[in-house]
Design a protein around this motif. Structure first.
Motif, PDB file in Angstrom:
ATOM      1  N   VAL A 247      44.926  74.506  10.921  1.00 54.72           N
ATOM      2  CA  VAL A 247      43.754  74.645  11.787  1.00 54.72           C
ATOM      3  C   VAL A 247      43.068  73.313  12.070  1.00 54.72           C
TER       4      VAL A 247
ATOM      5  N   TYR B   2      45.183  71.012  25.797  1.00 51.66           N
ATOM      6  CA  TYR B   2      44.169  71.680  26.576  1.00 51.66           C
ATOM      7  C   TYR B   2      42.814  71.028  26.389  1.00 51.66           C
TER       8      TYR B   2
ATOM      9  N   PRO C  76      37.552  77.050  28.447  1.00 52.20           N
ATOM     10  CA  PRO C  76      37.106  77.165  27.051  1.00 52.20           C
ATOM     11  C   PRO C  76      35.713  76.596  26.845  1.00 52.20           C
TER      12      PRO C  76
ATOM     13  N   LYS D 258      46.417  80.608  27.435  1.00 50.72           N
ATOM     14  CA  LYS D 258      46.338  79.285  26.805  1.00 50.72           C
ATOM     15  C   LYS D 258      44.903  78.884  26.544  1.00 50.72           C
ATOM     16  N   SER D 259      44.023  79.187  27.496  1.00 49.07           N
ATOM     17  CA  SER D 259      42.608  78.891  27.269  1.00 49.07           C
ATOM     18  C   SER D 259      42.121  79.638  26.040  1.00 49.07           C
TER      19      SER D 259
ATOM     20  N   THR E 202      43.869  80.674  23.437  1.00 54.94           N
ATOM     21  CA  THR E 202      44.379  80.022  22.233  1.00 54.94           C
ATOM     22  C   THR E 202      43.515  78.815  21.895  1.00 54.94           C
ATOM     23  N   THR E 203      43.181  78.045  22.929  1.00 48.35           N
ATOM     24  CA  THR E 203      42.364  76.859  22.683  1.00 48.35           C
ATOM     25  C   THR E 203      41.001  77.246  22.130  1.00 48.35           C
TER      26      THR E 203
ATOM     27  N   TYR F 280      41.453  78.453  18.506  1.00 44.83           N
ATOM     28  CA  TYR F 280      41.859  77.381  17.624  1.00 44.83           C
ATOM     29  C   TYR F 280      40.732  76.393  17.398  1.00 44.83           C
ATOM     30  N   PHE F 281      40.075  76.030  18.503  1.00 42.16           N
ATOM     31  CA  PHE F 281      39.034  75.028  18.381  1.00 42.16           C
ATOM     32  C   PHE F 281      37.843  75.552  17.604  1.00 42.16           C
TER      33      PHE F 281
ATOM     34  N   LYS G 253      37.913  77.769  15.192  1.00 43.32           N
ATOM     35  CA  LYS G 253      38.301  77.745  13.776  1.00 43.32           C
ATOM     36  C   LYS G 253      38.241  76.320  13.231  1.00 43.32           C
ATOM     37  N   MET G 254      38.743  75.379  14.043  1.00 41.48           N
ATOM     38  CA  MET G 254      38.799  73.998  13.600  1.00 41.48           C
ATOM     39  C   MET G 254      37.397  73.454  13.375  1.00 41.48           C
TER      40      MET G 254
ATOM     41  N   VAL H 130      35.608  72.293   9.909  1.00 44.63           N
ATOM     42  CA  VAL H 130      35.104  70.940   9.660  1.00 44.63           C
ATOM     43  C   VAL H 130      33.632  70.982   9.271  1.00 44.63           C
TER      44      VAL H 130
END
Lengths: 578, 578
Positions: A236, A289, B239, B282-283, B285-286, B289-290, B292-293, B297
Motif C-alpha cells: 500500500v 494515474y 480521483p 482505474k480512477s 483503483t487510484t 489505493y491512494f 489507503k496509502m 502514512v
C-alpha cells in the motif's frame, strides 16, 4: 465561525477545486478545447479572477509566489514529463537536443541581451539607464523555452515523435543553462567589478550544474528502485516512494544550486524500469494515474495564477522595449534553429526538414518559469519594465503562437504522430536491427550509440538488475509482455461477450473440448513459447557473436582507426571464422 | 548550500520517508508484527528519535502540533475509515453504536471526572488545588476512545464484524460528544459563574454538532457525486474530487465548530456509491489505493510523533493522580459497557455475549486525539500533570492493552471474522430476506429499520440516482456485478494458464467448437440472464406487493398500535386479498 484556524488548507483546497472545475467546464463544450488551447482558457479565467480581485480590493491581486511555483507546482509536472518520457527517441536525438538546449539557449540569451542593449541606446526610447548587464540578465530569463507551456500546447497538436521530443527535450534540458546564466548575471549585477576568472568559472559551473543534477537524480532514482525491492508485504505504500524520492532529488538539487529539473528527470528515468518491475500492477496504476492527475492540477494552477498575477500595477509600459523584446525573441530563435539545424543535418542521414525547423522555432513558447524568475530579480528601478515585457512575451507566445500553431501544422502538413501502437512484428524487427547494429558497431570498432546502449544493457543485466530487482530472472521482453497483455484483453472481451467456455466447471465437456481443440491449443500455448524462443535466440545468439568477436580491437583506439583498418579487421575476423 | 530555501518541504518529505522506511523495516522480519502491534513499534521508534533529539539539543523535542494533527494528519485516516466502512453492519448496529458513543462517553466523562475529583480531596496526594471543573475537563478529553488506535489494533486481530463495528463505530461517533463536552468545560473554566442555561445550551449543542456534521458531510458528498457526473472527458482528475470534497467537508465542519470527523464520514459514505458508479475503474483503483496509502502514512506519522512528543520536560509526575486515572479509565469503561449492554441485550434477539463485552471494554484504546487535546488546554498551573497522565494512559492502553488483546481474543475464543466472501447464494438469500422483512414491516405497519431502508432505497432510485449518476439505467445489482467480476477473473486465469480457445482467430475451428459446445454455451450465456431475471423478479414483484399493500395503516400511528391491532390489520389484509 473560526476561519483563521482552517484558512491555509481551506484556501489551497479551494484554489485546486476552482482549477479542477474550470477544467471540467471547458470540456463540457467539446468545440472550445479543439480551437483554443486549454492554457489560453486558463489564463483567461485567471485574468477574470484577477480583475475581480483587483476591482473588489482596489489593489493588485497577490502575484504567484516564486517559492510556491518552484517548490510545489513545478516538480509534479517535471516528474510526470520525466516518468513518461519516451526514452528511445529521447536518447536517439540526445545530441541534437543538447545542442539546441545548450548552444541554442546561450545564443538566444546573448542575442536578445545585446540587441536589446542596442535598442536602449536609442535616445527617443528613454531607456539609456538600462545597462548591458541588466539586459543580459533579462535575456537569460526570457530566452528559455518553458516545458509547461510546450507540453500544454504540443500535447494537443500531435506532431510526430521526433519533432515533439526535440522541442520538449530542449525545454527541459535548457533549465541547467538558464539556472547558470541567470545566477551568473545576477551575481555580476551585485559585484563591483567583473574579472575574467568569474566568466570562466561560470562556464565551468554549467557542467557542474547539469552533470551534478544528473548525478543527484540518478542516485535518488536507484535508491528508490532499491527500496521498492522490500515493499512486497506492504504494497500500500509502494507508490509513495516514487513520489518521495523524486521530490527529494529535486529539493536536494535545488539545495546545492544544481538544476532541479534535470535531477528529477534523471531520477524518474533512472528508477522507472526497476520500480515498474518491483511494484504490483495496482500500485503502478496508482503511480501513473496520480502523477498525471497531480501534474494536470499543477499545470492548471500555474496558468490560472499566471492570469491572476498579470492584473495589477506591477508593470511599466515602455512599448518600444516590450515590442522589440517580442520581436527579438522570435528572430533570434528562428536564426538559432536555422543555424544549428544546418550543422545537425550535415551529420545525420535522417535530417530535420524545413517544415520541422519552422515548427521548432515557432514552438518556442515562454511560460511560468520566466514569470517566476523575473519576480525573483533583485530590486532595481526598471524591474517593473522587465515584468511588463515578460508578461507580454508570455501572453504573446501562449495566445498567438499557441493558438496558431495547430492551423499551421495542418497547413504545412507536418508529419503527424502515428496513431496505432507498433505491431509485434515491428517491435521484433526494431529489436533485431538494434542487435544487428550493435554487432556491426562492435565488430567495426565504432563507438556509436548502439555500442554504448548495448554496453549499458550489459551492465544493467549483469549488475543493476541483480541489485535492484526483487525477483531477478531473465526478464520477459516487452514483446512477450505485450503478447500477454493482448491475451488478457482478448480473454476479457470474450468473457464480456459471454463466449467463454467454462472449462473447469464442466469436466465432462472439457474433455470433449480437449480432443477437438488439441491442435489449436497446441498452437496457442506454444505462441508465448515461440515468442520467448525467438527473443532468446535474438538476445543470446546475437550477443554471443558480439561477445566473441571484437576482443581484438580493444588495444587500438577505435576512434582513431581509419576506415581502411575497419575493413581489414572485418576481413581478419571473417577469415578466422572460416 | 541553501537549506533555508527548501527547509519546509524537505523536512516534511524526510519525516514521511522515515515513517515509510520504518514500516518497511518492521515487515522485513515477519515475526515481529505478529507479536507486537505496529503502533507500539512506531511509538518505540518515536521514543528513540525523541531521546536522540533530546540528547543532542539538551532540550525537549518539539511536540506534535495540534493544528498539524487535526488539519493534516487526522482527516486522511477518518476519510479512509468512512469510505471503507461496511455500511450494512454499521447501520444495523447504529442504535447500539450511538448508545455507546453518546451515553457511554458521557458516563465515562462524568465518572472519571467526579472520581478523580474525589481523589483530589485526599490530603496526602497534595492535589487539592485541582477543581472539579478541571477534573471534568480532563475527563472529557481522556474518556473518548481513539479511532486511530482502535483501527491500528483491531485491523490486526480480525474479530467478527459486529464486534469490530461496535468498537470502531463508537470511536468515530464519540467525536461529536467529545468536541461538545471539551469545549463546554473549557468555556466554563473561563467563565466567572455558570448558569443553568449554559448547561442546557450544552446539551442542545450536542445535537447541533452531531447532526450539523452529518448535514455538512452529506451535502459535500452529494455535490462530489454530482461533480463526477461531468468528468467523462477528463478522467485524469476524477480521483481528485473525492479527496477535495471530503477535505472541504472536514474543514467546513471544523470552521463552524461542528464535528469534522462525523462530517467527513458522512461525506465519504454519502458519495461512495454514486462516485463509484460514475468514475472509471482505474480512477477508482487510484482513489482506493491512494486513500489507503495516505491513511497509512498519516497513521505511521501520528504514532511516531506520539513517541517523540513523550520525551521531554512537559510532565509533572504526580503518581497517585496518574495511577488512579488509568484505573478509573478501565473501571468506568467496563461498568459503562456492562450497564449499556444489559439494556441493549433486552431489546435485541442477537445479543452481545459476555466475551464480546469484555473485548469492547478492553478495546477502549486512547490515542493521539487525547494527546492533541491536552496540549490545546488553556494554560494553568497543573497542565503538565494532565499531560503526564494523558501520556501514561495512552502508552498503557496502546502497549499493555494493545499487546495483550490478541492473546486474549485467542484465549477467549472470540468469534472471528469469516475469511471467505459471501457466496452468490448467500447474497441472494440476504437480499430476499431484506425484501421480505421490509414487506412484513410495511404490512404490519411497524416502522423498523427495514422499512426505513426500503424507503431510502426508493427515494434513492427515484430521485438521487437520476440526479447524480451519469448513465442512469436500472443499475445492476451487486449480485450481477459480482458474477461479472468472477467471470472476468476466471477468464484471466484461463488466459494465463494458456487454456483459452482463440475463437475469432480460427473461424474453421470455431465452428466445430460451436457444435460441440452449444449446450454448454447456452448454459453459460444464460447464467447472467438467469441471475438478472431472478433479481428483477425479487426487486419488482416483492416491491409491488408492498406498494399495493400497506396504504391502510397510513392513518393510524403505527408506533402506538398494540400487538393485537397488528395481527388484526394483517388479517384484514389477508381477507381482502382472498
Amino acid at each position: 465561525l473560526d476561519y483563521q484556524h482552517v484558512q491555509v488548507p481551506f484556501e489551497i483546497t479551494l484554489w485546486i477545486m476552482l482549477a479542477s472545475l474550470a477544467k471540467i467546464g471547458f470540456h463540457l463544450y467539446n468545440k472550445l478545447p479543439s480551437v483554443v488551447p486549454e492554457s489560453c482558457l486558463l489564463i483567461f479565467v485567471g485574468l477574470i479572477m484577477g480583475g475581480i480581485i483587483y476591482g473588489l480590493n482596489d489593489r493588485s491581486p497577490p502575484v504567484m509566489d516564486s517559492d510556491i511555483f518552484f517548490l510545489y507546482l513545478l516538480p509534479p509536472i517535471v516528474l510526470d514529463a520525466g516518468y513518461f518520457m519516451p526514452s528511445r527517441p529521447f536518447f536517439e536525438n540526445m545530441g541534437t537536443i543538447l545542442l539546441y538546449a545548450v548552444v541554442g539557449t546561450v545564443w538566444n540569451v546573448f542575442g536578445i541581451g545585446f540587441s536589446l542593449y542596442g535598442i536602449c541606446q536609442v535616445r527617443a526610447f528613454r531607456l539609456q539607464d538600462v545597462s548591458l548587464l541588466h539586459n543580459l540578465l533579462f535575456g537569460s530569463l526570457i530566452a528559455a523555452v518553458d516545458p509547461v507551456a510546450v507540453l500544454a500546447v504540443f500535447e494537443e497538436i500531435h506532431v510526430n515523435e521526433k519533432l515533439h521530443i526535440l522541442v520538449f527535450g530542449e525545454s527541459l534540458l535548457n533549465d541547467a543553462v538558464t539556472v547558470v546564466l541567470y545566477k551568473l548575471f545576477r551575481s555580476f549585477c551585485e559585484m563591483p567589478t567583473i574579472k575574467s576568472v568569474d566568466v570562466f568559472a561560470g562556464v565551468g559551473k554549467f557542467f557542474v550544474v547539469g552533470l551534478g543534477g544528473v548525478l543527484v537524480g540518478l542516485s535518488f532514482g536507484l535508491t528508490a528502485a532499491f527500496t521498492t525491492r522490500f515493499t512486497k508485504d506492504i504494497r500500500v505504500i509502494e507508490p509513495l516512494f516514487v513520489f518521495l524520492y523524486s521530490y527529494l532529488s529535486y529539493l536536494t538539487a535545488e539545495m546545492f544550486h544544481l538544476s532541479g529539473i534535470v535531477a528529477i528527470i534523471a531520477c524518474a528515468m533512472g528508477m522507472k524500469r526497476y520500480v515498474e518491475a518491483n511494484i504490483s500492477l495496482k500500485s503502478h496504476t496508482t503511480v501513473k494515474y496520480f502523477m498525471k492527475m497531480w501534474s494536470s492540477v499543477s499545470d492548471t494552477l500555474i496558468f490560472i495564477f499566471l492570469g491572476v498575477s498579470t492584473i495589477g500595477e506591477n508593470h511599466e509600459w515602455n512599448w518600444p522595449y516590450i515590442c522589440f523584446t517580442v520581436i527579438f525573441c522570435l528572430v533570434w530563435r528562428a536564426l538559432g534553429v536555422l543555424v544549428l539545424t544546418f550543422f545537425v543535418n550535415r551529420f545525420h542521414v535522417n535530417t530535420i526538414t524545413s517544415k520541422d525547423q519552422f515548427i521548432i522555432a515557432y514552438g518556442g513558447l515562454r511560460g511560468a518559469i520566466c514569470f517566476s524568475l523575473v519576480f525573483l530579480l533583485p530590486d532595481f528601478h526598471r524591474k517593473k519594465l522587465f515584468i511588463a515585457a515578460t508578461t507580454v512575451v508570455i501572453l504573446f507566445t501562449v495566445f498567438v503562437q499557441g493558438m496558431t500553431i495547430r492551423p499551421l501544422v495542418d497547413l504545412l502538413a507536418v508529419k503527424r504522430k502515428r496513431e496505432s501502437a507498433p505491431t509485434v512484428g515491428e517491435q521484433i524487427h526494431i529489436r533485431f536491427l538494434d542487435h544487428l547494429l550493435a554487432g556491426i558497431e562492435d565488430i567495426s570498432g565504432h563507438w556509436g550509440q548502439y555500442y554504448w546502449k548495448d554496453k549499458l544493457e550489459y551492465f544493467n543485466s549483469k549488475y543493476l538488475q541483480k541489485l535492484l530487482l526483487r525477483e531477478y530472472d531473465q526478464p520477459k521482453s516487452s514483446i512477450v509482455l505485450l503478447y500477454e497483455k493482448l491475451e488478457r484483453k482478448h480473454a476479457i472481451e470474450l468473457a464480456q461477450a459471454g463466449q467463454l467456455g467454462h472449462g473447469p466447471a464442466h469436466p465432462s465437456l472439457l474433455n470433449s473440448n480437449r480432443t477437438v481443440l488439441t491442435d489449436q491449443k497446441l498452437e496457442d500455448t506454444q505462441n508465448p513459447d515461440v515468442l520467448d524462443n525467438m527473443q532468446e535466440i535474438l538476445a543470446r545468439n546475437l550477443y554471443r557473436i558480439r561477445r566473441t568477436g571484437p576482443a581484438y580491437s580493444r588495444h587500438t583506439l577505435p576512434g582513431e582507426s581509419e576506415p581502411g583498418e575497419h575493413a581489414k579487421e572485418i576481413l581478419i575476423l571473417r577469415h578466422q571464422g572460416l
